[in-house]
Design a protein around this motif. Sequence first.
Motif, PDB file in Angstrom:
ATOM      1  N   ASP A 127      68.386  34.133  27.827  1.00  0.00           N
ATOM      2  CA  ASP A 127      68.314  35.074  26.700  1.00  0.00           C
ATOM      3  C   ASP A 127      68.052  34.353  25.386  1.00  0.00           C
ATOM      4  O   ASP A 127      67.273  34.832  24.549  1.00  0.00           O
ATOM      5  CB  ASP A 127      69.610  35.883  26.590  1.00  0.00           C
ATOM      6  CG  ASP A 127      69.811  36.838  27.755  1.00  0.00           C
ATOM      7  OD1 ASP A 127      68.811  37.269  28.362  1.00  0.00           O
ATOM      8  OD2 ASP A 127      70.983  37.146  28.056  1.00  0.00           O
ATOM      9  N   ILE A 128      68.694  33.226  25.201  1.00  0.00           N
ATOM     10  CA  ILE A 128      68.510  32.453  23.957  1.00  0.00           C
ATOM     11  C   ILE A 128      67.071  31.963  23.847  1.00  0.00           C
ATOM     12  O   ILE A 128      66.458  32.062  22.778  1.00  0.00           O
ATOM     13  CB  ILE A 128      69.518  31.291  23.872  1.00  0.00           C
ATOM     14  CG1 ILE A 128      70.944  31.845  23.711  1.00  0.00           C
ATOM     15  CG2 ILE A 128      69.172  30.353  22.706  1.00  0.00           C
ATOM     16  CD1 ILE A 128      72.036  30.806  23.829  1.00  0.00           C
ATOM     17  N   THR A 150      65.790  23.106  26.815  1.00  0.00           N
ATOM     18  CA  THR A 150      66.125  21.756  26.345  1.00  0.00           C
ATOM     19  C   THR A 150      66.181  21.712  24.827  1.00  0.00           C
ATOM     20  O   THR A 150      67.132  21.182  24.252  1.00  0.00           O
ATOM     21  CB  THR A 150      65.098  20.731  26.870  1.00  0.00           C
ATOM     22  OG1 THR A 150      65.092  20.798  28.302  1.00  0.00           O
ATOM     23  CG2 THR A 150      65.424  19.329  26.411  1.00  0.00           C
ATOM     24  N   GLN A 151      65.160  22.276  24.179  1.00  0.00           N
ATOM     25  CA  GLN A 151      65.118  22.282  22.716  1.00  0.00           C
ATOM     26  C   GLN A 151      66.249  23.143  22.150  1.00  0.00           C
ATOM     27  O   GLN A 151      66.883  22.771  21.164  1.00  0.00           O
ATOM     28  CB  GLN A 151      63.757  22.783  22.210  1.00  0.00           C
ATOM     29  CG  GLN A 151      63.573  22.641  20.718  1.00  0.00           C
ATOM     30  CD  GLN A 151      63.617  21.201  20.229  1.00  0.00           C
ATOM     31  OE1 GLN A 151      63.336  20.262  20.958  1.00  0.00           O
ATOM     32  NE2 GLN A 151      63.992  21.033  18.980  1.00  0.00           N
ATOM     33  N   SER A 152      66.517  24.285  22.783  1.00  0.00           N
ATOM     34  CA  SER A 152      67.610  25.153  22.332  1.00  0.00           C
ATOM     35  C   SER A 152      68.945  24.421  22.421  1.00  0.00           C
ATOM     36  O   SER A 152      69.784  24.530  21.517  1.00  0.00           O
ATOM     37  CB  SER A 152      67.673  26.425  23.184  1.00  0.00           C
ATOM     38  OG  SER A 152      66.544  27.218  22.963  1.00  0.00           O
ATOM     39  N   ASN A 153      69.149  23.687  23.501  1.00  0.00           N
ATOM     40  CA  ASN A 153      70.387  22.933  23.668  1.00  0.00           C
ATOM     41  C   ASN A 153      70.515  21.852  22.600  1.00  0.00           C
ATOM     42  O   ASN A 153      71.603  21.638  22.048  1.00  0.00           O
ATOM     43  CB  ASN A 153      70.460  22.334  25.074  1.00  0.00           C
ATOM     44  CG  ASN A 153      71.859  21.904  25.431  1.00  0.00           C
ATOM     45  OD1 ASN A 153      72.830  22.553  25.071  1.00  0.00           O
ATOM     46  ND2 ASN A 153      71.971  20.788  26.125  1.00  0.00           N
ATOM     47  N   GLY A 182      62.249  31.543  21.307  1.00  0.00           N
ATOM     48  CA  GLY A 182      60.943  30.965  21.630  1.00  0.00           C
ATOM     49  C   GLY A 182      61.004  29.476  21.918  1.00  0.00           C
ATOM     50  O   GLY A 182      59.987  28.846  22.193  1.00  0.00           O
ATOM     51  N   TYR A 183      62.194  28.892  21.848  1.00  0.00           N
ATOM     52  CA  TYR A 183      62.362  27.478  22.168  1.00  0.00           C
ATOM     53  C   TYR A 183      62.658  27.317  23.657  1.00  0.00           C
ATOM     54  O   TYR A 183      63.210  28.216  24.285  1.00  0.00           O
ATOM     55  CB  TYR A 183      63.539  26.876  21.384  1.00  0.00           C
ATOM     56  CG  TYR A 183      63.302  26.738  19.908  1.00  0.00           C
ATOM     57  CD1 TYR A 183      62.413  25.805  19.404  1.00  0.00           C
ATOM     58  CD2 TYR A 183      63.997  27.546  19.008  1.00  0.00           C
ATOM     59  CE1 TYR A 183      62.208  25.679  18.043  1.00  0.00           C
ATOM     60  CE2 TYR A 183      63.795  27.421  17.643  1.00  0.00           C
ATOM     61  CZ  TYR A 183      62.901  26.482  17.170  1.00  0.00           C
ATOM     62  OH  TYR A 183      62.697  26.356  15.825  1.00  0.00           O
TER      63      TYR A 183
END
Length: 141
Positions: A99-100, A109-112, A105-106
Amino acid sequence: MLLPELDHKATIKQVKRFFGKDFQTLQNMAHVSYMDIKSPTLSDLPNKSVASNGIDSKMNNHMYAIEMLAEVKEALSGIKEDSRKFIEYRYFKQLTWYDITELTGYSRTQSNKLLNSALIEFAYAFVDTEDLRVIKQTRTQ
């Protein structure tokens, strides 16, 4: 004097523990649940002025929890909005990584990485209430 070196990995772990365990407990103690609200925002958290009853409020778990949640709100308001969104998505709304990534749109890995950066920011912003930072030990010879 240089600032002490922060152990990023251990600090991130501390802040995740705070949001994963302590934050949930505080919500329960304050009789507030953000998970049932469709779009929780910082405005849904109690204001700091709500819990300013002096010593009596410190003795009461409910008032203590409200005060701590107000401190969380204040600390979150002091970090970058993009960083704050990742904390809100993960810990307030309890969204999945899928969901994130859909919302932002990330990649996961980038979101984390962005969440971890936000957790470091929060640790610095929350330091006056509770120091969640872990400082690397310097070796003395």
